[in-house]
Enzyme design. Sequence first.
Site, short mmCIF file in Angstrom:
data_model
loop_
_atom_site.label_atom_id
_atom_site.label_comp_id
_atom_site.label_asym_id
_atom_site.label_seq_id
_atom_site.Cartn_x
_atom_site.Cartn_y
_atom_site.Cartn_z
N LYS A 70 -7.42 -2.84 5.37
CA LYS A 70 -6.46 -2.81 6.46
C LYS A 70 -6.89 -3.72 7.61
O LYS A 70 -8.01 -3.62 8.10
CB LYS A 70 -6.32 -1.37 6.98
CG LYS A 70 -5.36 -1.17 8.13
CD LYS A 70 -3.92 -1.35 7.72
CE LYS A 70 -2.97 -1.39 8.92
NZ LYS A 70 -2.66 -0.08 9.47
N HIS A 90 1.44 4.71 3.35
CA HIS A 90 0.76 4.48 4.65
C HIS A 90 0.66 5.82 5.37
O HIS A 90 1.64 6.34 5.89
CB HIS A 90 1.56 3.49 5.50
CG HIS A 90 0.88 3.14 6.80
ND1 HIS A 90 0.64 1.85 7.18
CD2 HIS A 90 0.39 3.91 7.80
CE1 HIS A 90 0.03 1.83 8.36
NE2 HIS A 90 -0.13 3.08 8.76
N HIS A 132 -1.37 -4.44 10.13
CA HIS A 132 -0.66 -3.90 11.30
C HIS A 132 -0.11 -5.15 11.98
O HIS A 132 -0.85 -5.86 12.66
CB HIS A 132 -1.60 -3.11 12.21
CG HIS A 132 -0.87 -2.53 13.39
ND1 HIS A 132 -0.57 -1.20 13.52
CD2 HIS A 132 -0.34 -3.12 14.48
CE1 HIS A 132 0.11 -0.99 14.63
NE2 HIS A 132 0.26 -2.15 15.24
N ASP A 184 3.49 6.32 7.85
CA ASP A 184 2.71 6.12 9.07
C ASP A 184 2.63 7.43 9.86
O ASP A 184 2.54 7.42 11.09
CB ASP A 184 3.28 4.99 9.94
CG ASP A 184 2.28 4.55 11.02
OD1 ASP A 184 1.08 4.80 10.85
OD2 ASP A 184 2.73 3.96 12.02
N HIS A 200 4.75 -0.78 8.19
CA HIS A 200 5.68 -0.18 9.15
C HIS A 200 6.49 -1.22 9.93
O HIS A 200 6.41 -1.29 11.16
CB HIS A 200 4.98 0.79 10.10
CG HIS A 200 3.62 0.36 10.61
ND1 HIS A 200 3.40 -0.85 11.22
CD2 HIS A 200 2.43 1.01 10.63
CE1 HIS A 200 2.13 -0.92 11.56
NE2 HIS A 200 1.53 0.18 11.22
N HIS A 252 -1.92 8.52 7.91
CA HIS A 252 -3.12 8.85 8.70
C HIS A 252 -3.43 10.33 8.50
O HIS A 252 -2.61 11.18 8.85
CB HIS A 252 -2.87 8.59 10.19
CG HIS A 252 -2.61 7.15 10.48
ND1 HIS A 252 -3.61 6.26 10.80
CD2 HIS A 252 -1.46 6.43 10.46
CE1 HIS A 252 -3.08 5.04 10.97
NE2 HIS A 252 -1.77 5.13 10.76
C1 NCD Z 1 -1.46 5.23 14.46
C2 NCD Z 1 -2.53 6.29 14.75
O1 NCD Z 1 -2.30 7.16 15.60
O2 NCD Z 1 -3.58 6.26 14.09
N1 NCD Z 1 -0.49 5.25 15.51
C3 NCD Z 1 0.79 4.81 15.43
O3 NCD Z 1 1.47 4.79 16.46
N2 NCD Z 1 1.30 4.42 14.30
C4 NCD Z 1 -2.09 3.91 14.32
C5 NCD Z 1 -1.18 2.87 13.70
O4 NCD Z 1 -0.89 2.91 12.52
O5 NCD Z 1 -0.74 1.98 14.43
ZN ZN Z 2 -0.50 3.56 10.78
#
Ligand code: NCD
Ligand code: ZN
Length: 350
Positions: A99, A13, A136, A248, A174, A15
Site C-alpha cells: 500500500k 479494502h 491512496h 474502506d 476508494h 481497516h
Molecule cells: C482511513 C483510516 O482511518 O485508517 N481513513 C479514511 O478516512 N479512509 C485511512 C484511509 O484509508 O485513508
Molecule cells: Zn483506507
Amino acid sequence: MDTITFIRPDDWHLHLRDGAAMASVVNDSARQFARAIVMPNLQPPVTTVAAAEAYRDRILAALNPALDFDPLMTLYLTDDTSAVEIARAAASPVVHAVKLYPAGATTHSDQGVTDLSRVTEALEAMQEHGLPLLVHGEATGEDIDVFDREQVFIEQRLQPLLRDFPALRIVFEHITTADAVDFVRDNDPERLAATITPHHLLINRNALFRGGLNPHHYCLPVAKRERHRQALLAAATGTPRRFFAGTDSAPHARGAKESACGCAGIYSAHAAIELYATAFEQAGDFTHFETFMSTAGPAFYRLPVNSATVTLRRDSWTVPDTLPFGDGEELVPFMAGQVLHWKLQQESRQ
Ligand code: NCD
Ligand code: ZN
C-alpha cells in the site's frame, strides 16, 4: 425481486485496527465477506512480512470460530522498503499487495512515501514479482485544494507510475471522482482497477454539512459533488471487471470523530453488503452486482472466486445508533439510526 443470491463477496479494502478495537469489528466483516484486503496503517505500520504474519495471527485469534474468513495482508510502503522485503512478500502466501500512502495524506500516513523517486527499487521489485500496488490516490501539499487532491494525484503521480513501471499492476483505492472513473476506463484493465466504497456511492459532500457539521460523514478521500457520486454509481453498476467493492471501513471511537479535529474514516463494515445493495437499488440495476461484489476483485488479484453463496432479502431494519468499540468506547456506524431495505440472510451456506 425480493431476494438476491450471489457468490460470497470479498472486501478489497478494509481497516481492522488492532487489539480490543479489532476484536470488536472483525466479525462484522467476517460475517459477510470470505476475504478482505487488510490495510497496514497500524501504529507502527506493518512494513515487513514478519509483522504482517503476526498481525494476521492476531486477526485469526479474534475471529468467531464459526465464521470462515481469510485476511489477505498488505505491507505499508515506506521510503526504506527494500527489494528484498518485496521479494519476501511476493513469496509469502499471506501478503497480497503493498500500500502506498503519500506521506501526510490520511490517518496514520506520517510514515508514508515522501517522494516516489525514493521507492524505485521497491516498485521495480513489485513489477518483477507481480505484486500489486494499492494507492491512496490523493496528492498532498498545503497548496492543493482538498477536493482536487484525487485529480492532481492522477496527473502528478498515477500517470508517471503507469508510464515508468510498465508492468506494475495498480489498484486505485476508494475513488471519488468522475475523473478517476474516466482514467481507469481509459487504461489497460490488466494493469489498473479501482475500488469503490459504499459511502461514496451513497453520499455526496452535502452530507458533511447537512444541518450542521457531520463528522461521521468525514473520510478521506472526502466525498465530492453529486455529479461525481453519479459517475461512481454508473461505474460500479455498469462497467464489469475494472471496478470492485472495497469498503474502506475505518472505525474510530466516537470521541475521536466528534472532536475539534475529528479523524477521517467511516465505519461501514456492520452493513457493508446491504449498503452496496442500497446503492445498486438506487441505480435501479443489479445486473452487474455479483461482478462488482464477488468476481471482479478476485480476477484482478488473480485469486479464485469463492464457492459459497450469500442471500440478500428485501427486509427493512434500522441501523443501530452506536456499536461497542474497543475498551469501553463506542463508534457511530454509517447510516446510524436510518432504515435499510435489504438484509443479509444469516443462514447463508458457508
Ligand atoms: C482511513 C483510516 O482511518 O485508517 N481513513 C479514511 O478516512 N479512509 C485511512 C484511509 O484509508 O485513508
Ligand atoms: Zn483506507
